[in-house]
Write an enzyme that holds these catalytic residues in place. Sequence first.
Site, mmCIF file in Angstrom:
data_model
loop_
_atom_site.group_PDB
_atom_site.id
_atom_site.type_symbol
_atom_site.label_atom_id
_atom_site.label_comp_id
_atom_site.label_asym_id
_atom_site.label_seq_id
_atom_site.Cartn_x
_atom_site.Cartn_y
_atom_site.Cartn_z
ATOM 1 C CG ASP A 66 -10.142 -0.335 8.104
ATOM 2 O OD1 ASP A 66 -10.573 -0.334 6.930
ATOM 3 O OD2 ASP A 66 -9.453 -1.279 8.554
HETATM 4 C C1 BGC Z 1 -9.484 -3.030 5.448
HETATM 5 C C2 BGC Z 1 -8.582 -1.911 4.990
HETATM 6 C C3 BGC Z 1 -8.914 -1.558 3.567
HETATM 7 C C4 BGC Z 1 -10.387 -1.173 3.472
HETATM 8 C C5 BGC Z 1 -10.839 -0.798 2.080
HETATM 9 C C6 BGC Z 1 -10.943 -2.708 5.205
HETATM 10 O O1 BGC Z 1 -11.732 -3.813 5.467
HETATM 11 O O2 BGC Z 1 -9.257 -3.292 6.807
HETATM 12 O O3 BGC Z 1 -7.246 -2.290 5.108
HETATM 13 O O4 BGC Z 1 -8.087 -0.527 3.118
HETATM 14 O O5 BGC Z 1 -11.158 -2.278 3.903
HETATM 15 O O6 BGC Z 1 -10.890 -1.879 1.244
#
Ligand code: BGC
Length: 726
Positions: A278
Amino acid sequence: MNKPSFAALILITFLSVALPAFAQQAKDQPWMNRNLSPDERADMVLKQMTLDEKIDLLHGNSMPGWPGGQWPNWYLGNGGAGFVLGVPRLGIPIIQMSDAAYGVRMSAANGRYSTALPSNLASASSWDPQAACEYGALIGRELRAQGYNMTLGGGTNITREPRNGRTFEYLGEDPILAGTLVGNRIKCEQAQNVIGDIKHYAVNDQESGRNEVNSIIGKRAMRETDLLAFEIGLGIGHPGAVMCSYNAVNGTFACENTYLLKETLKGDWKFPGFVVSDWGGTHSTVKASHAGLDNEEPLADFYGAKLKAAVQSGEVSQAELDDHVRRMLRSEFATGIVDHPAQKSVVDVEGGFEIARKLAEQSTVLLKNSNNVLPLDASKIKSIAIIGKNADMGMVSGGGSAQVDPQGAKPPEWLEHIWFPTSPLKTVKAKAPNAEVQFNSGADPAAAATLAKNSDVAIVFVHQWTSEGMDLPDLTLPDNQDALIAAVAAANPRTIVVIESGTAVTMPWVDNVSGILEAWYAGSKGADAVANILFGDVNPSAKLPMTFPRSVADLPHPKLVYPPQNGRGPETGSVLTKPTFDVHYDEGLKVGYKWYDAENKPVLFPFGHGLSYTTYGYSNLKVTAGQQPTVSFTVKNTGSRAGFEIAQIYAALPASTDEPPKRLVGWSKVQLNPGESKDVTVSIDPKYLSIFDEAANGWKLVPGSYTFMAGGSSQDLPLKSQVNLP
Ligand code: BGC
């Protein structure tokens, strides 16, 4: 965004000449033979790659809004959340990633357009694998049309904590329902030649302190609940990527957690694709690499120069590095992004609207319908009051990285409350052209009550906005909306409440209103779907994928655990070496309805509940034991309208297993004309009847007496039969 530097312009010019030449050269390479398996093709490419090219495949290169300077390749991005460089000389494309939970993100900033489907939680209310497939296919098409070849959608964390601000991005509280639906979504999304993703692995069940929280949970409980949803989703959808989550699990951050990544995902489940962190969820180089993290996003803090140095020093072996790279390449070949490069095109707006409406109709749950107040008969109604904030212009949507941009508007700010331009006032007016339809925002409950008193019917649209990066303090409707409903209901007993929410809400007024529709975050065409149900053009069939409790006092944890430092810990994750606070999921196996069942707590609306404008009868249950037990019974439409019934099967395991009283093990969505009966047979996957045996590290069907139950909700199960298994 900064302008490209002179050097970047030279590089762009070079690439525009060089890329076609590379493409031609790559086309003739042996790994371009589509008859070979993705593994064979990946192995061939791997052998050609330099160390630098390998490292390039294992990290991101910035995200929109962070251009230039230290991220030299930023200009190669497509406007999405991140991207991974390709290897042009070998024909390996850039992986362009976009968030796409209920539609493709950031289309406004990029001058594009995306359809907003009903939220993921809404879609789970359809209990319909085919609908999940259409959902995924639409998003896959729109990703490609916008130049992306990888989705970051596929949220699958089960609803252990209903105040979690991302509950709307997930598929409810049951692992078998959530896993089946996400698997079908991914299967069809990936069939469009985009790399599919499932996230956030794992036990990322609250947003408060998500970068520093330590989820503490027993192995058996984890494998039978949160992880089972992933296991099933992976088995059906075969996504190319799994996103590991921000939080720690049992003391170790998920993106460097050997038990989660190496032992379970890649070991027990034999996941052949890659693990992507993530965003900012990577905490180390060597530890993460050993544990099984393959790709760091969105930058290269740990997987750029540091990973290269670790390989050169031997701390990370060549074989381990190659395993990361092979997984990236394998997913690229397996999902067809090498053979079928994404090409930008115009999104089919009208087609998307049509699908969004249809899916919203299948996702809207009729919770209450006293005296058959619904469907409304336009020919008999002279006046309708439409009450509620923005009910004249739109319906609310879920925020965070899932946010889809509404058409005709500027790019939303982070955590801005976005209302999609789908107006309940307009769609209700269109259904009842001869009635007087008046609007009141509800800002003044007394004025709203006066309008309701002078109208035949009052329809109150209430909302509960939720988002990534926050949890709800409780499940109460915000902004005094409970008082508004109470005032309106006191003025007119024919009050219908339409809820736009991202999770369950509590309803102190439940006994005072006649009708309740849970519309969730209903997407681009929510108001059309709601009007079609209110006026009976569509017979509702959806059922709750999560329990609605009577009060947060009934939750396993009445108080949410917040991070230290006055409830706001650092949200910067990547520098932390260990989590800062614990959440003990000591309810273990008892998630959602399993908790309320086990604790004998009455609920507001049970898991699986949802009414129809017709009624159904159940009879004739037969259970056949054997390798794969089958459950069959008859469902009859005992009312006067055609409809779809989601017939549910639950099982109680032998007492010796020490399981909660029952679990969902199967279901069937049956279409029935008035008076029609159908025999339904569902074969039950033995794993769904098993427990996870920690000592043997595997699933075990415990011999003994199993009770199978069938009916229309987890608390309406007229059929029951006991058999001995295996
Ligand atoms: C989120 C993810 C997301 C990623 C990219 C993160 O803060 O938890 O779900 O895909 O950002 O935007």
